[in-house]
Scaffold this motif. Structure first.
Motif, PDB file in Angstrom:
ATOM      1  N   GLU A 261     -53.797  66.888 -17.208  1.00  0.00           N
ATOM      2  CA  GLU A 261     -53.792  65.436 -16.996  1.00  0.00           C
ATOM      3  C   GLU A 261     -55.032  65.021 -16.212  1.00  0.00           C
ATOM      4  O   GLU A 261     -55.466  65.730 -15.301  1.00  0.00           O
ATOM      5  CB  GLU A 261     -52.557  65.040 -16.185  1.00  0.00           C
ATOM      6  CG  GLU A 261     -51.291  64.885 -17.020  1.00  0.00           C
ATOM      7  CD  GLU A 261     -51.339  63.669 -17.926  1.00  0.00           C
ATOM      8  OE1 GLU A 261     -51.516  62.554 -17.396  1.00  0.00           O
ATOM      9  OE2 GLU A 261     -51.209  63.833 -19.155  1.00  0.00           O
ATOM     10  N   LEU A 262     -55.576  63.858 -16.580  1.00  0.00           N
ATOM     11  CA  LEU A 262     -56.709  63.333 -15.829  1.00  0.00           C
ATOM     12  C   LEU A 262     -56.184  62.403 -14.741  1.00  0.00           C
ATOM     13  O   LEU A 262     -55.345  61.550 -15.000  1.00  0.00           O
ATOM     14  CB  LEU A 262     -57.635  62.556 -16.758  1.00  0.00           C
ATOM     15  CG  LEU A 262     -58.773  61.814 -16.045  1.00  0.00           C
ATOM     16  CD1 LEU A 262     -59.805  62.791 -15.518  1.00  0.00           C
ATOM     17  CD2 LEU A 262     -59.418  60.822 -16.979  1.00  0.00           C
ATOM     18  N   ASP A 263     -56.664  62.591 -13.525  1.00  0.00           N
ATOM     19  CA  ASP A 263     -56.276  61.692 -12.447  1.00  0.00           C
ATOM     20  C   ASP A 263     -57.354  60.602 -12.368  1.00  0.00           C
ATOM     21  O   ASP A 263     -58.454  60.834 -11.876  1.00  0.00           O
ATOM     22  CB  ASP A 263     -56.171  62.485 -11.137  1.00  0.00           C
ATOM     23  CG  ASP A 263     -55.327  61.736 -10.124  1.00  0.00           C
ATOM     24  OD1 ASP A 263     -54.925  60.591 -10.422  1.00  0.00           O
ATOM     25  OD2 ASP A 263     -55.081  62.296  -9.041  1.00  0.00           O
ATOM     26  N   LEU A 264     -57.034  59.463 -12.903  1.00  0.00           N
ATOM     27  CA  LEU A 264     -58.037  58.423 -13.127  1.00  0.00           C
ATOM     28  C   LEU A 264     -58.543  57.783 -11.827  1.00  0.00           C
ATOM     29  O   LEU A 264     -59.731  57.517 -11.682  1.00  0.00           O
ATOM     30  CB  LEU A 264     -57.434  57.342 -14.036  1.00  0.00           C
ATOM     31  CG  LEU A 264     -58.416  56.432 -14.770  1.00  0.00           C
ATOM     32  CD1 LEU A 264     -59.376  57.231 -15.629  1.00  0.00           C
ATOM     33  CD2 LEU A 264     -57.660  55.428 -15.635  1.00  0.00           C
ATOM     34  N   ALA A 265     -57.604  57.549 -10.880  1.00  0.00           N
ATOM     35  CA  ALA A 265     -57.972  56.775  -9.685  1.00  0.00           C
ATOM     36  C   ALA A 265     -59.128  57.382  -8.868  1.00  0.00           C
ATOM     37  O   ALA A 265     -60.104  56.683  -8.587  1.00  0.00           O
ATOM     38  CB  ALA A 265     -56.742  56.549  -8.810  1.00  0.00           C
ATOM     39  N   ARG A 308     -64.456  66.944 -13.024  1.00  0.00           N
ATOM     40  CA  ARG A 308     -63.016  66.747 -12.896  1.00  0.00           C
ATOM     41  C   ARG A 308     -62.221  67.128 -14.131  1.00  0.00           C
ATOM     42  O   ARG A 308     -61.011  67.272 -14.076  1.00  0.00           O
ATOM     43  CB  ARG A 308     -62.705  65.289 -12.559  1.00  0.00           C
ATOM     44  CG  ARG A 308     -63.107  64.921 -11.163  1.00  0.00           C
ATOM     45  CD  ARG A 308     -62.555  63.581 -10.782  1.00  0.00           C
ATOM     46  NE  ARG A 308     -62.748  63.361  -9.360  1.00  0.00           N
ATOM     47  CZ  ARG A 308     -61.857  63.674  -8.444  1.00  0.00           C
ATOM     48  NH1 ARG A 308     -60.702  64.224  -8.787  1.00  0.00           N
ATOM     49  NH2 ARG A 308     -62.111  63.465  -7.176  1.00  0.00           N
ATOM     50  N   HIS A 309     -62.903  67.194 -15.264  1.00  0.00           N
ATOM     51  CA  HIS A 309     -62.148  67.444 -16.477  1.00  0.00           C
ATOM     52  C   HIS A 309     -63.005  68.116 -17.529  1.00  0.00           C
ATOM     53  O   HIS A 309     -64.206  67.869 -17.596  1.00  0.00           O
ATOM     54  CB  HIS A 309     -61.618  66.117 -17.041  1.00  0.00           C
ATOM     55  CG  HIS A 309     -60.362  66.292 -17.839  1.00  0.00           C
ATOM     56  ND1 HIS A 309     -60.363  66.797 -19.116  1.00  0.00           N
ATOM     57  CD2 HIS A 309     -59.078  66.037 -17.536  1.00  0.00           C
ATOM     58  CE1 HIS A 309     -59.132  66.839 -19.565  1.00  0.00           C
ATOM     59  NE2 HIS A 309     -58.319  66.387 -18.628  1.00  0.00           N
TER      60      HIS A 309
END
Ligand SMILES: Nc1ncnc2c1ncn2[C@@H]1O[C@H](COP(=O)(O)OP(=O)(O)O)[C@@H](O)[C@H]1O
Ligand SMILES: [Mg+2]
Length: 336
Positions: A261-265, A308-309
């Motif tokens: 999952e990408l943590d967008l914030a 991050r991804h």
């Protein structure tokens, strides 16, 4: 042709509470809610222009159109259309304008289209020979004969829109107001309606104001746009200027590897540290980052995401007009 000065409209409605007891409470307290739908808007439109009047849902587009057409009286401010104040001289104004609201028809529901049109011919007093000529033109542009014998209630949305356009144009108005003319239409019919609008403007120099939230309408039809947000004018100028002003904006789209999952914030915050006006969102299954390339380098943005991804692919594009308009809204909100 059109002058709008400091135009405002505030609606005052009864405050509503949910449920039966709530409705009693509403009766007793008589609390009022004030909605400022249009807030101190001014602009001029020259004869022959096609102007896109755009804004999000509830921005105040229809309310402005209703005041320009004389359906609503403003709370304050002034409008003249070809020298006429629309809500003061309704008849004189009606002779000058045509109006189409995408959400509802102005035609007689149970009558065949041709009969609606001949009724309107008599209302406007268009001579017979002239009427034939106009219908021939409208048929050519809008393809009326395909459905002109059918009652309005049996028409498809696209056919109804074409019939409504024909009806609004029968008296050759100087000004045509179109409120969401392509709403709910499929792509092919949208294309037809846009072509018809262009053709009219070219053939008769009709001044056209159209509201829409479909920016493809704008790109195809309008050189000038006026943007409103929460009732206030936030941009008035050419589409080209807008592109130039925001031309430094880039959008990078990332196709992310499936899985984690990408943590967008936190990512969004990191990119905002480079450019506060950046937007980092998930869109159509992709991560889209829009930013000013004078403030944040493409490389720096890509690095932040890669850290991050896992990314399968990415592409850089010029920012779509849609994205530009969103940025105008955001800037307007930030300035409030
Ligand atoms: N007759 C009305 N009574 C009360 N509020 C209204 C009325 N018409 C519109 N509004 C409110 O005014 C604002 C602007 O509405 P509208 O002009 O229809 O926006 P748009 O056409 O841009 O979607 C909205 O908040 C809407 O709820
Ligand atoms: Mg509307």
């Amino acid at each position: 042709m059109i002058r709008v000065r400091n135009l405002s409209k505030t609606f005052v409605t009864q405050k509503r509470y949910p449920g039966f007891l709530g409705s009693l409470k509403g009766l007793v307290t008589r609390e009022k809610v004030r909605t400022v739908a249009v807030d101190d808007v001014s602009f001029d439109i020259d004869a022959g222009e096609i102007v896109g009047y755009i804004g999000a849902n509830g921005a105040g587009k229809s309310t402005t159109i209703k005041m320009m057409t004389g359906i609503l009286t403003p709370s304050s401010g002034r409008v003249t259309v070809d020298g006429v104040v629309p809500w003061e001289r309704r008849m004189a104004n009606a002779a000058n304008i045509g109006v189409v609201f995408g959400q509802r028809t102005q035609l007689w529901w149970d009558l065949p289209v041709t009969e609606s049109l001949t009724l309107l011919r008599d209302v406007y007093g268009v001579p017979k020979g002239e009427y034939e000529k106009r219908i021939a033109f409208l048929d050519e542009v809008l393809g009326l004969s395909e459905f002109s014998g059918s009652p309005v209630r049996t028409l498809s949305l696209g056919q109804r829109m074409r019939a409504d356009l024909a009806a609004s144009l029968l008296h050759r108005p100087k000004v045509l107001y179109l409120d969401e003319p392509t709403i709910g239409l499929d792509l092919i019919v949208k294309e037809k309606v846009r072509k018809a609008i262009k053709e009219l403007n070219r053939e008769f120099g009709t001044t056209i104001i159209l509201t829409t939230h479909d920016l493809a309408d704008i790109e195809e039809l309008c050189r000038r746009i006026i943007v409103i947000d929460s009732g206030r004018l936030v941009y008035d100028g050419s589409l080209d200027e807008l592109r130039a002003k925001y031309g430094r904006a880039r959008t990078v789209r990332f196709h992310l590897a499936p899985g984690a999952e990408l943590d967008l914030a936190p990512l969004s915050a990191e990119i905002a540290a480079l450019d506060p006006s950046s937007r980092t969102v998930m869109e159509d299954g992709e991560l889209a980052v829009t930013f000013d390339r004078a403030k944040a380098g493409v490389g720096a943005v890509v690095q932040k995401v890669l850290a991050r991804h896992e990314v399968l692919d990415y592409a850089i594009s010029e920012t779509k007009i849609e994205e530009i308009v969103k940025r105008i809204y955001l800037e307007a909100e930030a300035g409030r």
